[in-house]
Design a protein around this motif. Structure first.
Motif, PDB file in Angstrom:
ATOM      1  N   UNK B   6      10.680  44.862  35.641  1.00  0.00           N
ATOM      2  CA  UNK B   6       9.840  44.036  36.515  1.00  0.00           C
ATOM      3  C   UNK B   6      10.006  44.475  37.957  1.00  0.00           C
ATOM      4  N   UNK B   7       8.915  44.361  38.711  1.00  0.00           N
ATOM      5  CA  UNK B   7       9.005  44.685  40.126  1.00  0.00           C
ATOM      6  C   UNK B   7       9.743  43.580  40.863  1.00  0.00           C
ATOM      7  N   UNK B   8      10.288  43.976  41.975  1.00  0.00           N
ATOM      8  CA  UNK B   8      10.989  43.050  42.845  1.00  0.00           C
ATOM      9  C   UNK B   8       9.932  42.322  43.673  1.00  0.00           C
ATOM     10  N   UNK B   9       9.601  41.105  43.277  1.00  0.00           N
ATOM     11  CA  UNK B   9       8.483  40.392  43.882  1.00  0.00           C
ATOM     12  C   UNK B   9       9.006  39.368  44.883  1.00  0.00           C
ATOM     13  N   UNK B  10       8.373  39.332  46.026  1.00  0.00           N
ATOM     14  CA  UNK B  10       8.749  38.350  47.040  1.00  0.00           C
ATOM     15  C   UNK B  10       8.597  36.939  46.470  1.00  0.00           C
ATOM     16  N   UNK B  13       5.102  35.026  46.776  1.00  0.00           N
ATOM     17  CA  UNK B  13       3.821  35.458  46.231  1.00  0.00           C
ATOM     18  C   UNK B  13       3.341  34.440  45.215  1.00  0.00           C
TER      19      UNK B  13
END
Lengths: 274, 274
Positions: B6-10, B13
């Motif tokens: 998984x991407x490192x999401x703020x 968001x």
């Protein structure tokens, strides 16, 4: 400059038995120009990198922008291609056109080189070009695990469709300008086909050897000229005609096409009198 | 079975702050099934091979057909990828879906393995599958410089869009069946959106937590269920609902969708009375 290879075609196929009905030396974009136009416009492609300890070729879908002649990518450190490039920078980008019913009739380009991370602080130009081409990327461009990579093109192969292909030199690639008409081409073609069917018949009858043309549709237009499919007694035949001088915008395209139809009608009238 | 990254999401968001408005355990095609469906349907992709003495990854545009779980290609001995494969059989095929405005929201698959020539006499199945998928190839299938190659899939990576990705095991890939509804999906979706807007509002109100749905459009349908974009007071939200049992054809899709709307309306009427 270019190495051209040709398929071994049976003597009985149409393509070898049909003679060209227009000037074979008509001004035409070079392979370098066609490649630059396609790559500048498209924005999506396949990045090929080396995966795993055995260096297996690995294709992944990417978006890109062009900075000078080099594609730039905004990639996550979690993506396979990023890990691959960190292991070995050797890469290529395949960009293919769309639109023709037969997918192999569409043009494509393979850009070959080394693809490396642009350090923060040296990615300003890449960032600007990328966000202009892909505004959606503004949502994640500042995530910490994303950064810009640049493919420094060393060589490239262009395939324009069946039997039209060559290796393009780096010098030719760097010097080539993307076609200034490309962005307007779809609208010009639609307008000509919707409203100027008679003009295109006149072009074919006057300026090509397809003097029996009964109908014609425009299929392409670029800075140097335009292409039509002419319906002749022997079936549909391709015709390419050049402008008197290269054009640079939609207005000049209109002026050139109007000038050519006047010239064509005058010439046909003269022939009818003779 | 799968490694999911998984991407490192703020934290701020939308995607992390929005709660799912439908059952998170709703029946959904597996990544193996989604990959098989895409690859079985598409027919075009990028073949990645190793070029030159340094094994540079090289992408070329190809057409293919699927025989069992393995892509087969009809290639000329003059093509770069053919020369590359003759030097080293390591290859991958990238196949990507189209249709969404954001190109990275579309699904794609990378099939990895060794790609080798099928000897004449052992290419009957490949020939049949290829000509069925690409009838135009009949014009050159018998040219002496063309032959069939097969990519024997060893592993594959599926990316369904943002944050939905995994490595698929060979066993899962081989067992997976392409979705039997895929060929009809565009027509079913168009029909539902044109003629059954009220039914979709009822689905969302009755079977999801988007009880304030004011409008809904179908965005996908497969053997296990269907997806909608519901317009709620908080904006558009995705909803996925399952059929009572997997469907196998367009007729069963119709029956299942009609049964669901009756059930939804009965349930909503009961709620209104309560």
């Amino acid at each position: 400059m270019t190495r051209v290879t040709r398929h071994q075609v049976s003597k009985n196929t149409k393509s070898s038995s049909q003679e060209l009905l227009y000037d074979p030396d008509v001004a035409t974009p070079s392979h370098a120009e066609q490649a630059k136009t396609l790559v500048a416009q498209r924005g999506i492609g396949t990045l090929c990198t080396l995966h795993g300890e055995h260096g297996h070729p690995y294709g992944s879908f990417v978006t890109y922008a062009l900075v000078g002649g080099n594609p730039v990518f905004l990639v996550s450190k979690l993506a396979e291609h990023t890990r691959n490039l960190e292991g070995d920078p050797k890469a290529s980008l395949l960009v293919n056109a769309e639109g023709k019913d037969d997918p192999l009739a569409n043009a494509r380009v393979t850009l070959i080189g080394a693809c490396t991370r642009l350090p923060r602080g040296e990615d300003t130009e890449a960032r600007e070009a990328f966000l202009a081409a892909h505004p959606n990327a503004s949502y994640y461009v500042d995530f910490k695990d994303f950064s810009f990579f640049q493919l420094d093109v060393e060589s490239l192969r262009y395939i324009g469709g069946y039997g039209r292909m060559s290796w393009v030199t780096l010098a030719d690639w760097q010097a080539a300008q993307a076609d200034p008409i490309a962005a307007f081409a779809p609208q010009i073609i639609e307008h000509m086909n919707d409203d100027h069917a008679e003009a295109m018949i006149a072009y074919c009858q006057a300026f090509s050897r397809a003097s029996d043309t009964k109908a014609a549709t425009m299929t392409a237009i670029d800075r140097y000229g335009f292409e039509m499919s002419a319906v002749t007694e022997a079936g549909p035949r391709p015709i390419r005609l050049a402008f008197a001088a290269p054009i640079e915008n939609a207005g000049q395209a209109r002026t050139a096409l109007v000038a050519l139809v006047k010239q064509a009608r005058a010439q046909l009238a003269q022939q009818a009198e003779a």
